[in-house]
Scaffold this active site. Structure first.
Site, PDB file in Angstrom:
ATOM      1  N   ASP A   1      15.330  32.566   7.288  1.00 22.55           N
ATOM      2  CA  ASP A   1      14.418  33.256   6.385  1.00 22.55           C
ATOM      3  C   ASP A   1      13.352  33.988   7.200  1.00 22.55           C
ATOM      4  OD1 ASP A   1      12.738  34.106   4.396  1.00 22.55           O
ATOM      5  OD2 ASP A   1      12.469  32.142   3.469  1.00 22.55           O
TER       6      ASP A   1
ATOM      7  N   GLU B   1      17.717  36.628   6.053  1.00 20.81           N
ATOM      8  CA  GLU B   1      17.104  36.836   4.738  1.00 20.81           C
ATOM      9  C   GLU B   1      15.779  37.577   4.824  1.00 20.81           C
ATOM     10  OE1 GLU B   1      15.143  33.903   1.402  1.00 20.81           O
ATOM     11  OE2 GLU B   1      17.191  33.496   2.070  1.00 20.81           O
TER      12      GLU B   1
ATOM     13  N   GLU C   1      13.827  38.522  -3.251  1.00 20.60           N
ATOM     14  CA  GLU C   1      12.873  37.650  -3.943  1.00 20.60           C
ATOM     15  C   GLU C   1      11.585  38.388  -4.283  1.00 20.60           C
ATOM     16  OE1 GLU C   1      10.388  34.733  -1.302  1.00 20.60           O
ATOM     17  OE2 GLU C   1      12.383  34.830  -0.402  1.00 20.60           O
TER      18      GLU C   1
ATOM     19  N   ASP D   1      13.900  36.033  -7.882  1.00 22.53           N
ATOM     20  CA  ASP D   1      13.191  34.806  -8.256  1.00 22.53           C
ATOM     21  C   ASP D   1      12.954  34.856  -9.753  1.00 22.53           C
ATOM     22  OD1 ASP D   1      10.860  33.070  -8.935  1.00 22.53           O
ATOM     23  OD2 ASP D   1      10.953  32.606  -6.798  1.00 22.53           O
TER      24      ASP D   1
ATOM     25  N   HIS E   1      16.150  33.010  -5.587  1.00 25.85           N
ATOM     26  CA  HIS E   1      15.156  32.389  -4.722  1.00 25.85           C
ATOM     27  C   HIS E   1      14.670  31.079  -5.324  1.00 25.85           C
ATOM     28  CE1 HIS E   1      10.763  31.999  -3.506  1.00 25.85           C
ATOM     29  NE2 HIS E   1      11.419  31.826  -2.379  1.00 25.85           N
TER      30      HIS E   1
ATOM     31  N   GLU F   1      19.299  27.263  -4.033  1.00 21.35           N
ATOM     32  CA  GLU F   1      18.305  26.944  -3.007  1.00 21.35           C
ATOM     33  C   GLU F   1      17.341  25.882  -3.514  1.00 21.35           C
ATOM     34  OE1 GLU F   1      14.890  29.119  -0.232  1.00 21.35           O
ATOM     35  OE2 GLU F   1      15.683  30.152  -1.998  1.00 21.35           O
TER      36      GLU F   1
END
Length: 389
Positions: free
Chosen positions: A214, A240, A267, A290, A317, A339
């Protein structure tokens, strides 16, 4: 059944789970140290991401129907977002059909046109949309995943996000996403340290667990390409959010220069349009909306439909950390991996650090969402004080 009220309420503070917990083996990875981010180039803020990120509290959004039934959702970014709900969107949606989630979402997005439906406005739209879905589930006596068409799988397969890879493997997660520590401002030494971090994680978890990285909008195209090349031996599942979210031209250039490396982002994209553009131009391999930021479940359904038609993966997300994300992952096709963000110290059971009652946590890397009506979040908004005066 009409909407009779939309209001915001304060939430009780959540205690931090720290290294003083009796089960903690060591401090959490969040306790200190750098995590690459858009401010990494400024020494004043580079050492610790929370030194500059927003501190507005979460809050509750309550949508009430004429019969007194309430839907509830957690909103983010405190007073700025709550004001959009209380002062603007909420009063204009009162009187609409409480079951009309598509209409209410469309109205909210269109009403935000004078100042834009992205950013903080999208957080407000998300809170209202999720509260409406919760209300619809309660009025019909059904969990939200049933309203989405029923479960598309028996349980949710999860990967863990955080810096304690050995602990996540012990917990039974089949994938680990690491926070990248260093960015372009750290030069070659930063690349070496990032590679060492991934190499250590690979040694800890072995070859049968996926490792992702990430990068949280911290890189530019050149740095991402150099880091990806250096990480080739460690078989990184995806990189990511390497680039600033709004820089779509750089996303296209990165895709051109890294055709072999799976890329993920989204996200910090708001609404449907950025995802539609990304799919049409094949910018990334994995979309990551998200649910609490993009506008709620209503736009998430549209994003998943667009992605499915084009054969692009959707992995939202942090959906495993909220009831909203769990129901979406259970009820929408095309979301094959969930996740789960872990910020508590190694050794502390995940159930101990759950953020709200009624939200299941992973067991052996898997989650079974609540079957209660709506999202099953066990909070009673009428017992909470008014958030805005």
């Amino acid at each position: 059944m009409k909407i009779s009220a939309i209001r915001t309420v304060a939430l009780p503070p959540q205690p931090a789970i720290g290294a003083d917990h009796p089960d903690a083996r060591r401090p959490s990875w969040l306790a200190d140290g750098p995590v690459a981010n858009p401010m990494s180039g400024y020494p004043r803020y580079a050492a610790y991401r929370p030194s500059w990120t927003p501190t507005w509290p979460t809050f509750g959004c309550v949508v009430e129907a004429e019969d007194g039934t309430v839907g509830f959702a957690v909103g983010q970014h405190g007073r700025p977002v709550a004001a959009v709900i209380e002062d603007f969107l909420g009063p204009r949606l009162i009187g609409e059909d409480a079951m009309a989630t598509e209409k209410c979402y469309d109205m909210a997005v269109r009403m935000c046109a004078p100042f834009g439906a992205a950013g903080l406005a999208s957080y407000a739209i998300s809170a209202i949309d999720l509260a409406l879905w919760d209300l619809k589930g309660k009025l019909l006596g059904q969990p939200v995943y049933a309203l989405l068409g029923g479960p598309v799988r028996d349980e949710l397969e999860c990967y863990a996000t955080g810096g304690d890879a050995d602990w996540y493997a012990e917990l039974g997660f089949r994938g680990v996403k690491l926070p990248c520590r260093y960015g372009p401002a750290d030069g070659l030494d930063g690349i070496r340290k990032n590679v060492a971090q991934v190499a250590e994680a690979r040694a800890q978890v072995g070859d049968d667990i996926e490792i992702m990285l990430d990068c949280w909008m911290a890189f530019d195209v050149d740095y991402t390409v150099r880091l990806a090349e250096a990480l080739r031996p460690y078989r990184v599942g995806w990189l990511e959010e390497c680039l600033p979210s709004a820089d779509l031209l750089s996303h296209a250039e990165l895709r051109r220069r890294l055709p072999w490396q799976p890329l993920a982002t989204g996200e910090h994209w708001f609404g449907v349009e950025p995802f539609q553009y990304a799919v049409a131009n094949r910018l990334v391999d994995i979309l990551q909306p998200d649910i609490s930021w993009v506008g709620g479940i209503t736009p998430l359904k549209r994003i998943c439909a667009i992605a499915s038609a084009a054969g692009v993966a959707v992995m939202p997300h942090a959906p495993g950390n909220t009831a909203y994300g769990q129901h979406a992952c259970l009820g929408i096709t095309g979301i094959n991996w969930t996740e789960f963000f872990v910020g508590s110290p190694p050794g502390v059971p995940l159930a101990v650090s759950a953020r709200a009652p009624g939200i299941p946590t992973p067991l052996d890397g898997r989650i079974t969402p609540s079957t209660a009506p709506g999202f099953g979040v066990e909070l009673t908004p009428t017992e909470l004080p008014t958030f805005l005066n």
